[in-house]
Structure formats: C-alpha cells, structure tokens
Scaffold this active site. Structure first.
Site, mmCIF file in Angstrom:
data_model
loop_
_atom_site.group_PDB
_atom_site.id
_atom_site.type_symbol
_atom_site.label_atom_id
_atom_site.label_comp_id
_atom_site.label_asym_id
_atom_site.label_seq_id
_atom_site.Cartn_x
_atom_site.Cartn_y
_atom_site.Cartn_z
ATOM 1 N N ASP A 1 -35.513 -14.637 -8.304
ATOM 2 C CA ASP A 1 -34.328 -14.091 -7.892
ATOM 3 C C ASP A 1 -33.104 -13.996 -8.774
ATOM 4 O O ASP A 1 -32.987 -15.221 -9.162
ATOM 5 C CB ASP A 1 -33.889 -14.895 -6.608
ATOM 6 C CG ASP A 1 -34.990 -14.412 -5.385
ATOM 7 O OD1 ASP A 1 -35.921 -13.626 -5.386
ATOM 8 O OD2 ASP A 1 -34.924 -15.208 -4.370
ATOM 9 N N GLU B 1 -33.445 -18.501 -7.997
ATOM 10 C CA GLU B 1 -34.631 -19.190 -7.247
ATOM 11 C C GLU B 1 -35.946 -18.686 -8.046
ATOM 12 O O GLU B 1 -35.969 -17.517 -8.635
ATOM 13 C CB GLU B 1 -34.788 -18.669 -5.766
ATOM 14 C CG GLU B 1 -33.953 -19.434 -4.922
ATOM 15 C CD GLU B 1 -34.015 -19.271 -3.319
ATOM 16 O OE1 GLU B 1 -35.451 -18.740 -3.249
ATOM 17 O OE2 GLU B 1 -33.098 -19.436 -2.727
ATOM 18 N N ARG C 1 -25.031 -13.086 2.181
ATOM 19 C CA ARG C 1 -26.471 -13.178 1.859
ATOM 20 C C ARG C 1 -27.098 -11.630 1.913
ATOM 21 O O ARG C 1 -26.751 -10.707 2.726
ATOM 22 C CB ARG C 1 -27.062 -14.058 3.039
ATOM 23 C CG ARG C 1 -26.539 -15.093 3.114
ATOM 24 C CD ARG C 1 -27.110 -15.825 4.322
ATOM 25 N NE ARG C 1 -26.691 -15.441 5.711
ATOM 26 C CZ ARG C 1 -27.420 -15.399 6.782
ATOM 27 N NH1 ARG C 1 -28.024 -16.494 7.129
ATOM 28 N NH2 ARG C 1 -26.767 -14.768 7.891
ATOM 29 N N ASN D 1 -39.571 -18.185 -6.542
ATOM 30 C CA ASN D 1 -40.628 -18.122 -5.193
ATOM 31 C C ASN D 1 -42.013 -18.303 -5.740
ATOM 32 O O ASN D 1 -42.497 -17.242 -6.311
ATOM 33 C CB ASN D 1 -40.064 -17.039 -4.364
ATOM 34 C CG ASN D 1 -38.817 -16.958 -3.911
ATOM 35 O OD1 ASN D 1 -38.379 -17.597 -3.003
ATOM 36 N ND2 ASN D 1 -37.967 -16.506 -4.851
ATOM 37 N N ARG E 1 -35.081 -9.291 -6.206
ATOM 38 C CA ARG E 1 -36.378 -10.106 -6.378
ATOM 39 C C ARG E 1 -37.135 -9.168 -7.418
ATOM 40 O O ARG E 1 -37.572 -7.868 -7.499
ATOM 41 C CB ARG E 1 -37.160 -9.795 -4.922
ATOM 42 C CG ARG E 1 -38.361 -10.198 -5.043
ATOM 43 C CD ARG E 1 -38.752 -11.362 -5.581
ATOM 44 N NE ARG E 1 -38.104 -12.415 -4.708
ATOM 45 C CZ ARG E 1 -38.766 -13.079 -3.640
ATOM 46 N NH1 ARG E 1 -39.645 -12.495 -3.058
ATOM 47 N NH2 ARG E 1 -37.686 -13.984 -2.943
ATOM 48 N N ARG F 1 -31.624 -6.595 -2.929
ATOM 49 C CA ARG F 1 -31.170 -6.836 -1.725
ATOM 50 C C ARG F 1 -29.596 -7.179 -1.379
ATOM 51 O O ARG F 1 -29.284 -8.070 -1.843
ATOM 52 C CB ARG F 1 -32.036 -8.159 -1.090
ATOM 53 C CG ARG F 1 -33.560 -7.969 -1.409
ATOM 54 C CD ARG F 1 -34.199 -9.179 -1.021
ATOM 55 N NE ARG F 1 -33.839 -10.018 -2.228
ATOM 56 C CZ ARG F 1 -34.704 -11.042 -2.454
ATOM 57 N NH1 ARG F 1 -35.356 -11.699 -1.564
ATOM 58 N NH2 ARG F 1 -34.087 -11.831 -3.530
ATOM 59 N N LYS G 1 -26.657 -24.663 0.054
ATOM 60 C CA LYS G 1 -27.905 -24.404 0.676
ATOM 61 C C LYS G 1 -28.789 -25.320 0.934
ATOM 62 O O LYS G 1 -28.956 -26.383 -0.049
ATOM 63 C CB LYS G 1 -28.530 -23.067 0.175
ATOM 64 C CG LYS G 1 -28.795 -23.201 -1.400
ATOM 65 C CD LYS G 1 -29.341 -21.934 -1.976
ATOM 66 C CE LYS G 1 -29.643 -21.891 -3.640
ATOM 67 N NZ LYS G 1 -30.045 -20.658 -3.822
ATOM 68 N N LYS H 1 -36.400 -23.760 -4.577
ATOM 69 C CA LYS H 1 -34.946 -24.038 -5.184
ATOM 70 C C LYS H 1 -34.917 -24.663 -6.302
ATOM 71 O O LYS H 1 -34.186 -24.353 -7.064
ATOM 72 C CB LYS H 1 -34.085 -24.736 -3.927
ATOM 73 C CG LYS H 1 -34.154 -23.837 -2.600
ATOM 74 C CD LYS H 1 -33.608 -22.626 -2.735
ATOM 75 C CE LYS H 1 -33.295 -21.981 -1.230
ATOM 76 N NZ LYS H 1 -34.599 -21.622 -0.595
#
Length: 342
Positions: free
Chosen positions: A296, A304, A256, A306, A233, A248, A178, A143
């Site tokens: 993301d 984000e 979400r 990842n 992604r 997504r 979050k 994050k």
C-alpha cells in the site's frame, strides 16, 4: 494441477469482487482441479507410544501427514447468488497430495492463524508446496513489515506508551493511529491539532482505547495528505509488479480509503515512485517465499506490506484490462514446477 485453497467459508464469498474466486476461475479455465478447506480443518497426529531405547532411538515413532477434510469443487459459471460452485467430492486429504496449497485466510493474524502457519510449515517438511510460505507469513506482519524499509515510509512510531505517542503527536500535529492487527481500515483514527493550536479533544481517549491503557502496541504515522488521491494497492507477483494499481479514494469526508470503509476503487498505471518501491521490495520478498504481495502506497510513502490474502485482482482487471489472475496462476504454475525435486 491439484490446488487446495485454504480460505474463509466459500459460501460467504462476494464473487463479483473476491480475489480468491478470481484465482479459482482462472485455475479451472486452465484445467486445474480445485479443492477447498478452512484453517480450522487442518490437523496432524503423531508420536511414539513406546519408550525409546539406545537401539531404536525412538525411530519407531509414527506420524500422519498434515491433513484436512477438503471439498473438491467445480465453478458453475453463475455470477451471483450461492450456486456459483458445486461440490464434487469430500474427503480427508493430506496436503502433500496436492500440487499447491494456497493460504488465503483473511486477517486478523491472531493466535489461530499463527498456529495454522506452523501446521502448514510441517506440511512443507512433509513435501507440500505452500504459497505464501508459512514462515514468511509469520515473519511479515502486515503493519510492521514496513519497518525493514524506512527509506520509503512516512515518520512512524510503534509503541504502547501514551507518553511516546503524545510526544510523536506533538511533533507532527496530524497523525494516524492504528492497531497492528486490523484490516479493511478498522480501528484507524486521525488525530490533529485544532485551528487554535490546541490538541485534538479525542487524543487521550483514542490512545487509551487503542492501547488498552498501555497493554497493546499500536502504530502512529504522520498523516499523508496525498490520501485524498487514494491509498494505492500495488500487487507484486513472484517479485514482479503488476503495471496497474487500485487507488482506493476516500469518500464522503472519510480519512480512510479502504474499500471496506466505502472507498472508491480506481485502477491506474503505476507512477514512477510506485515502480521504484515495488521493484525494490519485489525481489527481496519473493526470495523469502512470498509469491503474492500487496503493498500500500499513499503518495510516495509505503504504508503496509500485505501478505496474508492480498486482494483487488478483479477491480484492476475490470478497469484496466490487465488480467491479474492470469498473471498469478502463470506464476503459481512456474513456482510449483520449481518446487518439484529434479
């Protein structure tokens, strides 16, 4: 090559979508040998039982390398059930004995994950090649890593103080709150003003819950309406973006888009903005030892970075025809070659 995958228990894999499985399948198809273990299997032992003297300076200290009890497996070709692999061997294996160690343990990035990165860094000192770099894993919390690239992110606040979060909410009126250690969309809340301009009725309780009354730091971000078109992604392999991403898309009134939260995954070509962000981040992150990264993007905003166990290989490959696992294993083979002493 001998490849060691450090992952969650492989008996729990959903192989129809699991990215680590896709890596294993491609690696085996190329003739590489597969070993597996869990982070809990890592151990190291050493020290000097004698008293150092001016003559020895403690040089008699003995240390065994970082080792794990590992299983050598072979994929059977089964596409469902629990018989998709067979165990061929099981024994203690020093991590420096294999050609590459792939850290694929899923979040959360808790204390045990943190300790595992230190053991993996010790293994690197002993000669192991570890991907992604253990130091880079620690330096890029998923994050918070976006804070290095403020030019690409939506207005963001990181704080544990209720007053600061409420002020941020008051400024933007529609925010996402979050936890910093979540995955799969867990613990994410949307807070927005009511039609009459009054605050979200859940404002206080959500802040109290996520911050544990000020004990836990959280992230607040201005809501990005483009989430309706998907949380994309984008995969970056050895600094190079994969040309297709997985959008997504939230379903059933959800905010979400995470697949774990019921989002619909749709593969699509990268947009110009996606390319721009990925090309800006890719070389920087690759130079730090991050062979595989999943960023993301919502709309044109980076949300984000990842690095622990990026996913979506299979979904992108099945829908676009772009073989992501093949790209990754080719990059891994090249990285291992580079890591070997001349």
């Amino acid at each position: 090559m001998q490849l060691l995958f450090i992952a969650d228990p492989i008996a729990s894999f959903k192989i129809y979508k699991d990215t680590t499985f896709a890596m294993m399948r491609e690696a085996q198809a190329r003739g590489h040998v597969l070993w597996v273990c869990e982070a809990a299997d890592l151990h190291w032992r050493g020290g000097n039982s004698s008293t150092p003297t001016l003559a020895t300076g403690g040089e008699e200290a003995i240390a065994a390398p970082v080792t794990a009890v590992c299983r050598r497996i072979e994929l059977t070709g089964a596409t469902s059930g629990h018989d998709w692999y067979r165990v061929l061997d099981q024994r203690p294996l020093a991590l420096r004995e294999v050609d590459a160690v792939l850290m694929r343990k899923d979040p959360p990035f808790d204390s045990e994950y943190f300790y595992a990165t230190h053991l993996l860094q010790q293994a690197e000192r002993e000669g192991a090649a570890v991907f992604n770099s253990p130091r880079a894993l620690r330096d890029h919390p998923e994050k918070l890593a976006i804070l290095e690239f403020p030019q690409f992110i939506t207005p963001t606040l990181v704080s544990r103080r209720a007053a600061e979060i409420k002020a941020f909410y008051g400024e933007h009126g529609d925010i996402i709150l979050k936890p910093l250690d979540g995955m799969g969309g867990t613990g994410i809340f949307r807070l927005r003003q009511q039609a009459d301009g009054s605050p979200d009725p859940n404002l206080n309780v959500v802040i109290e819950t996520l911050t544990a009354f000020g004990a836990t730091t959280v992230m607040a971000q201005r809501f990005v309406p483009a989430i309706a078109q998907g949380d994309k992604r984008v995969l970056i392999i050895d600094g190079e973006p994969v040309p297709y991403c997985l959008a997504r898309i939230p379903q059933g009134g959800e905010t979400r888009g995470n697949l774990a939260a019921g989002g619909l995954g749709v593969a699509q070509p990268l947009s110009e903005t996606d390319w721009a962000i990925a090309r800006a981040l890719g070389p920087v992150l690759a130079a730090r030892g991050l062979l595989l990264v999943g960023i993301d993007i919502i709309g044109d905003k980076l949300t984000e970075i990842n690095v622990t166990s990026p996913t979506c290989f299979q979904e992108i490959t099945q829908q676009s025809g772009c073989d992501v696992a093949a790209r990754f294993i080719s990059a891994l083979e090249a990285a291992v070659t580079r890591s070997r002493p001349d």
